[in-house]
Design an enzyme around this catalytic site. Structure first.
Site, PDB file in Angstrom:
ATOM      1  N   GLU A 232       0.612  -2.063  -7.435  1.00 41.61           N
ATOM      2  CA  GLU A 232       1.361  -2.911  -6.791  1.00 41.61           C
ATOM      3  C   GLU A 232       0.855  -4.212  -7.133  1.00 41.61           C
ATOM      4  O   GLU A 232       1.510  -5.229  -7.479  1.00 41.61           O
ATOM      5  CB  GLU A 232       1.596  -2.416  -5.255  1.00 41.61           C
ATOM      6  CG  GLU A 232       2.285  -3.504  -4.475  1.00 41.61           C
ATOM      7  CD  GLU A 232       2.427  -3.485  -3.222  1.00 41.61           C
ATOM      8  OE1 GLU A 232       2.979  -3.765  -2.415  1.00 41.61           O
ATOM      9  OE2 GLU A 232       1.508  -2.715  -2.479  1.00 41.61           O
ATOM     10  N   HIS A 233      -0.272  -4.575  -6.662  1.00 42.30           N
ATOM     11  CA  HIS A 233      -1.043  -5.902  -6.768  1.00 42.30           C
ATOM     12  C   HIS A 233      -2.197  -5.626  -7.693  1.00 42.30           C
ATOM     13  O   HIS A 233      -2.798  -4.603  -7.651  1.00 42.30           O
ATOM     14  CB  HIS A 233      -1.645  -6.320  -5.411  1.00 42.30           C
ATOM     15  CG  HIS A 233      -0.570  -6.869  -4.587  1.00 42.30           C
ATOM     16  ND1 HIS A 233      -0.067  -8.097  -4.623  1.00 42.30           N
ATOM     17  CD2 HIS A 233      -0.112  -6.167  -3.444  1.00 42.30           C
ATOM     18  CE1 HIS A 233       0.809  -8.114  -3.425  1.00 42.30           C
ATOM     19  NE2 HIS A 233       0.629  -7.028  -2.782  1.00 42.30           N
TER      20      HIS A 233
END
Length: 400
Positions: free
Chosen positions: A299-300
């Site tokens: 995601e990040h």
């Protein structure tokens, strides 16, 4: 807890929940509002008499919300609105080889936003989901969020709902909220698309209902992978990791570094946190770190490396990338958006934008000047596929 090495898989996988979630979805589909009231009492411990919050109730929910929070929401609303306005595509007209065609963008008519609340409340998620929808031109926005003990939704979420002009707000959370927006009930409007992050149960429900409604993707639990070189500040790295772990106990947090010093210092900074799991992996070099990160598709992704822009083009799979010493929390609150793919879905999906609320419609309006060889090629292919009337129709207005 600190684990040395690269994780073989995500800490959570909703595959084992699917059958249970299907039963919840079916119960809501069959029993409607009654099921929502029962499940809200069972899972949230809150007894509600109605699903929908009317305007008077919403205003009552907002009472007591501080001016500081209101102004912060107002300021971030404007900031994010301006960001997404710059992303909004324009209609395209194409004149090529004597034909005129194009693409016209149209918004989805009706969307549902799921806003998590409970362990943490997320008015920022409402802004991140609602603002690109409004910019895209979505006419009807419906919001569902778990109720508080007093039957209200979180005051900041209620304020955000009024701010974006939500058509209706529902005091329902969990997988049953997803089911309600997918199928509709006596009180809940059936939507065309559901967006928003949430627990593993919420994400499993989105996976199940995608048979009947579009979804933005699978978002949750939170993920962060960091690539760090020997010059990285271990204190900033550790704080970034702790900040994302703040979401819940099932976050997926990984450090990839080729520096013994960095990994030792980060381990020391994290050693006092026994409530979350952190993976610390010593890799050969930055090339290996990038390969691993692309395979994890987090995601990040944070690049704590010298000259990070030199490596940006090599990042293929990530929801959001922060460069240098910028923490991933910047994306969570300042944008472009924090609704991001998790569980490896960054290999095929990206950050939520106005495009998630738009449909491209093909337009064809003139073939008067078409080049004869182009038209001939089209007719030949139509006839090869057995569509004689297709071929004939293409020749009628072109003197063929």
């Amino acid at each position: 807890m600190i684990i040395k090495g690269i994780p073989a898989r995500r800490t959570e996988n909703f595959g084992s929940l699917i059958e249970y979630i299907r039963s919840v979805v079916e119960y809501v589909r069959t029993h409607g509002d009654r099921a929502l009231i029962e499940l809200t009492k069972k899972y949230d411990g809150v007894e509600i008499e109605s699903i929908r919050l009317d305007s008077t109730e919403l205003e009552k929910c907002i009472e007591g919300l501080s001016d500081v929070i209101r102004r912060s929401i107002d300021m971030l609303y404007t900031h994010l609105y301006n960001i997404h306005s710059t992303i909004l595509p324009r209609d395209i007209r194409i004149d090529l080889n004597g034909v005129s065609m194009g693409i016209s963008w149209r918004s989805i008519e009706r969307i549902g936003i799921y806003v998590p609340s409970g362990y943490k409340s997320y008015p920022s998620t409402l802004l991140m989901a609602g603002i690109p929808a409004i910019v895209a031109g979505v006419r009807e926005v419906y919001i569902s969020s778990p109720p508080m003990r007093n039957g209200c939704v979180n005051p900041a979420i209620a304020y955000g709902a009024v701010k974006i002009g939500a058509k209706e707000v529902y005091r329902v959370g969990g997988p049953h909220a997803i089911a309600a927006m997918a199928y509709g009930t006596e009180s809940v409007v059936k939507v065309n698309k559901i967006v928003g992050p949430g627990s593993i149960y919420v994400q499993a429900a989105k996976h199940v209902v995608r048979e009947v409604v579009d979804i933005d993707g699978i978002e949750g639990p939170t993920e962060l992978v960091i690539i760090a070189d020997e010059n990285a500040d271990h204190r900033k790295i550790a704080l970034n990791m702790k900040s994302q772990a703040e979401h819940s106990k099932d976050t997926f947090i990984v450090l990839l570094t080729f520096s013994h010093k960095v990994i030792e210092n980060v381990e020391r900074e994290l050693s006092s946190d026994a409530n979350h799991t952190y993976y610390l992996a010593l890799v050969r070099d930055i090339d290996e770190a990038i390969d691993i990160a692309n395979n994890l598709a987090p995601e990040h992704l944070s690049l704590y490396v010298t000259n990070p822009f030199n490596y940006l083009d090599r990042i293929r799979n990530a929801g959001a990338v922060t460069l240098g010493s910028e923490p991933s929390a910047m994306v969570d609150y300042l944008g472009p958006d924090h609704i991001l793919p998790t569980n490896g879905w960054a290999k095929t999906r990206g950050v939520l934008t106005v495009y998630d609320f738009l449909k491209p419609i093909a337009i064809f309006y003139s073939s008067k000047g078409i080049a004869s060889e182009i038209l001939s090629a089209a007719r030949v292919l139509a006839e090869y596929e057995g569509f004689q009337l297709h071929s004939q129709s293409m020749g009628v207005d072109n003197d063929v």
